[in-house]
Enzyme design. Sequence first.
Site, mmCIF file in Angstrom:
data_model
loop_
_atom_site.group_PDB
_atom_site.id
_atom_site.type_symbol
_atom_site.label_atom_id
_atom_site.label_comp_id
_atom_site.label_asym_id
_atom_site.label_seq_id
_atom_site.Cartn_x
_atom_site.Cartn_y
_atom_site.Cartn_z
ATOM 1 N N ASP A 156 -4.479 -26.813 8.835
ATOM 2 C CA ASP A 156 -5.526 -27.843 9.005
ATOM 3 C C ASP A 156 -5.918 -28.023 10.082
ATOM 4 O O ASP A 156 -5.312 -27.583 11.252
ATOM 5 C CB ASP A 156 -4.953 -29.151 8.401
ATOM 6 C CG ASP A 156 -5.967 -30.392 8.388
ATOM 7 O OD1 ASP A 156 -7.075 -30.331 8.182
ATOM 8 O OD2 ASP A 156 -5.368 -31.515 8.910
ATOM 9 N N ASP A 158 -7.630 -31.273 12.191
ATOM 10 C CA ASP A 158 -7.624 -32.742 12.909
ATOM 11 C C ASP A 158 -6.269 -33.022 12.589
ATOM 12 O O ASP A 158 -5.563 -33.002 11.357
ATOM 13 C CB ASP A 158 -8.482 -33.584 12.311
ATOM 14 C CG ASP A 158 -9.894 -33.471 12.658
ATOM 15 O OD1 ASP A 158 -10.448 -34.343 13.554
ATOM 16 O OD2 ASP A 158 -10.761 -32.573 12.299
#
Length: 427
Positions: A156, A158
């Site tokens: 991922d 953020d």
Amino acid sequence: MRLGDISADRNVLSQSHRRDQLIEWIKGLLAVPFVLHSHPTAVYDESSKKLRAVAADTHQRYREIMRDVENLILDHIDHEWTSAPGKSKLNLLVPTVGTFFTKLPLEDAFRYQDDHRFISRRRFVAPSFNDVRLILNTAQVLGLLRSNGPDLVTFDGDVTLYDDGACLTEDNPVIPRLIRLLSQDRKIGIVTAAGYTDAPRYYERLKGLIDAVHESTVLTAEQKSGLVVMGGESNFLFRYDPNDAVRLVWVPREEWLLEEMKYWKEEDIAELLDIAESSLRACATNLSMPVSVLRKDRAVGVFPDRGTLIDREQLEETVLVVQNTVERSAVGSRLPFCAFNGGNDVFVDIGDKSWGVRACQQYFGGIDRTKTFHIGDQFLSAGANDFKARLASTTAWIASPAETVALLDELEEHEKALSIPDALIDG
């Protein structure tokens, strides 16, 4: 849960989507020896023979529990592999438990984490959610390495690689770890919810990594080509290209689309986004949220006016309302989607990260789910877009970019230790 329990915990229904039942169940098992064997004392003297004996006894009890859970997972894996009738014992105990792609050496993982977090020595603080989460992460790493993986590691963006809303700058400590993965002939996929349709926007967010790959004298050209970015959960794929101005180029969909994705109709996509947008607007009005609506090619969402923070409860309410609304629609049953809480916004994307991870697997020649490792920060059952990645690969649940760095170092540490007989279980 009995009906009589509802009044005792008025928040139980609203919070159920923010719990992981497997972790909570294991935490509950570990609470028993904590209560029975870890005797608190007013004077914290670790030189005390009694305290050392209590710590050793507690450690042994914790290990036994983790070994029992490990065996239940092995039984669950065998039950699924052989398509045995009924449910596995673990599935009966934890109804939401999913599929495990590798064995989970939980006892060894506990010993490793206990050496670092001193769980057995604690007298006043029982094994926590985070303790269990990190033990499971270590077990996932060990399981992958003992199965000769991982060949593909997906991340991922953020809160996993960089702080929320930030960019991957050249001084980020995760960059040399990612270069190390590529140098080991492993592939890397950044699977992000950011739904940009042009490469420069991704380059802006990932500049530190892309420049480091480009300038690396350690990586071969083939190893550098092992970096891809999957945007919009599962909608836009970009690959590293040393000849492009921003070193990322669009990969035509026909080169990576999964067979099932070829049947996603544009009219269905538009209809689903229309329904989601209508529901988002209704929530914004109902909850008086100061937000604007943003419609994209494969997504729609609401984001706050500049300088405004939206309450977590409002974000979660919006996610659950929109998710329920779309799921109940005819198009919602035909087309996969993901409604998620982005921290200060809510978006609905076509597809989800299970499709994104699987597309990366296919793009790199069909890497198996048992040799894929997804690392992310959002793994709760609703409003968290890493959750669906569990359908496509082994996963690790981290809570910060610093934990990602630590996990990648742990991967390296365990991999080196595997060359030493019994290194992980000696003594």
